[in-house]
Scaffold this active site. Structure first.
Site, short mmCIF file in Angstrom:
data_model
loop_
_atom_site.label_atom_id
_atom_site.label_comp_id
_atom_site.label_asym_id
_atom_site.label_seq_id
_atom_site.Cartn_x
_atom_site.Cartn_y
_atom_site.Cartn_z
N LYS A 87 0.90 -1.06 -0.09
CA LYS A 87 0.01 0.02 0.15
C LYS A 87 0.78 1.21 -0.17
CE LYS A 87 -2.10 -0.98 3.84
NZ LYS A 87 -1.25 -2.28 4.32
N ARG B 250 11.66 -5.61 4.63
CA ARG B 250 11.40 -4.25 4.39
C ARG B 250 12.13 -3.12 5.47
NH1 ARG B 250 5.10 -2.55 4.86
NH2 ARG B 250 5.09 -3.35 7.18
N ARG C 242 10.99 -1.35 11.14
CA ARG C 242 9.99 -0.79 11.87
C ARG C 242 9.71 -1.91 13.27
NH1 ARG C 242 4.75 0.24 8.11
NH2 ARG C 242 3.91 -0.93 9.89
N ARG D 161 -0.54 -8.94 13.71
CA ARG D 161 -1.15 -7.82 12.87
C ARG D 161 -1.98 -8.60 11.84
NH1 ARG D 161 4.02 -4.93 10.91
NH2 ARG D 161 2.61 -3.78 9.33
N ARG E 64 -9.74 1.00 8.90
CA ARG E 64 -8.99 -0.31 9.38
C ARG E 64 -10.16 -1.07 10.23
NH1 ARG E 64 -3.25 0.66 9.00
NH2 ARG E 64 -2.00 -1.16 8.92
P1 AMP Z 1 0.88 0.81 8.69
O1 AMP Z 1 2.06 1.68 8.61
O2 AMP Z 1 -0.36 1.04 7.85
O3 AMP Z 1 1.27 -0.64 8.56
O4 AMP Z 1 0.39 1.03 10.46
C1 AMP Z 1 1.14 0.68 11.32
C2 AMP Z 1 0.36 0.65 12.64
O5 AMP Z 1 -0.26 1.94 12.97
C3 AMP Z 1 -0.91 -0.37 12.61
O6 AMP Z 1 -0.45 -1.55 12.75
C4 AMP Z 1 -1.83 0.11 13.66
O7 AMP Z 1 -1.24 -0.05 14.96
C5 AMP Z 1 -1.59 1.68 13.60
N1 AMP Z 1 -2.84 2.16 12.53
C6 AMP Z 1 -2.43 2.70 11.25
N2 AMP Z 1 -3.59 2.92 10.71
C7 AMP Z 1 -4.55 2.82 11.78
C8 AMP Z 1 -5.63 2.89 11.57
N3 AMP Z 1 -6.50 3.53 10.70
N4 AMP Z 1 -6.59 2.54 12.96
C9 AMP Z 1 -5.89 2.05 13.69
N5 AMP Z 1 -4.50 2.07 13.82
C10 AMP Z 1 -3.66 2.34 12.86
#
Ligand code: AMP
Length: 233
Positions: A33, A145, A177, A188, A106
């Site tokens: 994404k 990554r 990360r 996750r 999400r």
């Molecule tokens: P990402 O970078 O999109 O993989 O997001 C990393 C982490 O941020 C996720 O595993 C969640 O802990 C948090 N996060 C990101 N977007 C959301 C969202 N829309 N709702 C809740 N937590 C989020």
């Protein structure tokens, strides 16, 4: 402004205005994404909103809220809906560009809140693009990554790459990360199944929902997304 985008796999040059699409880009962790959003932002002059990046920036600021958020996301859990929605609304209000929502919604509650917010702001979600990736691919993809602390570039490195190296784009520090460890990724994925997959059902009958095969090169995935946008426009 009109400009052209040419890609080897596409038959024709695609002429687009600055797109006024508002795309929700969905997919499990590691589906690509972030990579696709960055390309879409550059080519179509869209605003890329990655809620994960927004949260990581809050953590990097060292604020009390950031510390609270770190405790949640480093465990691979979701940040509460109300907080996410209020953070997002401020960012959406601040731009009049077309938007790519990366990592939001999400949960079904977030999807409903997004619809309401867009109505309030006299905008609408125009496409929901799901990047499908077999789970067997996820762990190995995420293990390779790295992200740049400075510019946010996402890269995939060889298994024997040195732990710390420089970003090829800006020279910033590349890091893994904290939520990208195999245990966190497993958790996750569980969260994705229980909380985020129902969002797919929410959008599936909207007439805006499209699935793309994410198990291809980033260039091929991008071309598939561009084809979707080309059909819509
Ligand atoms: P990402 O970078 O999109 O993989 O997001 C990393 C982490 O941020 C996720 O595993 C969640 O802990 C948090 N996060 C990101 N977007 C959301 C969202 N829309 N709702 C809740 N937590 C989020």
């Amino acid at each position: 402004m009109i400009f052209a985008f040419r890609s080897a796999g596409l038959n024709a040059v695609l002429f687009v205005k600055d797109l006024k699409v508002n795309i929700v880009l969905m997919g499990c962790p590691g589906a690509g994404k972030g990579t696709q959003s960055a390309k879409l932002q550059d080519v179509f002059h869209l605003k890329h909103i990655s809620t994960g990046d927004v949260l990581r920036a809050e953590i990097a600021s060292g604020s009390a809220l950031g510390k609270e958020i770190a405790g949640i996301i480093n465990k691979g859990n979701l940040v509460p809906d109300e907080l996410m929605i209020s953070i997002l609304e401020k960012i959406v209000k601040a731009t009049d560009k077309g938007i790519i929502f990366d990592g939001f919604p999400r949960t079904v509650a977030q999807a409903k809140a997004l619809d309401e917010m867009m109505k309030r702001l006299q905008r609408e979600i125009t496409e929901v693009v799901m990047i499908e990736l077999p789970e067997s691919e996820v762990v190995s993809r995420i293990a390779s990554r790295r992200q740049c602390r400075k510019c946010g570039e996402i890269l995939h490195v060889a298994p024997d790459a040195p732990a710390s190296s420089a970003c090829p784009v800006c020279g910033g520090e590349l890091y893994t990360r904290p939520d990208d460890t195999p245990e966190r990724v497993k958790h996750r994925l569980e969260v994705y199944h229980t909380e985020t997959l129902p969002v797919k059902n929410f959008y599936q009958n909207s007439g805006k929902y499209v699935e793309i095969n994410g198990n291809q090169t980033p260039e091929q995935v991008f071309e598939d997304i561009v084809r979707v946008l080309k059909k819509v426009k």
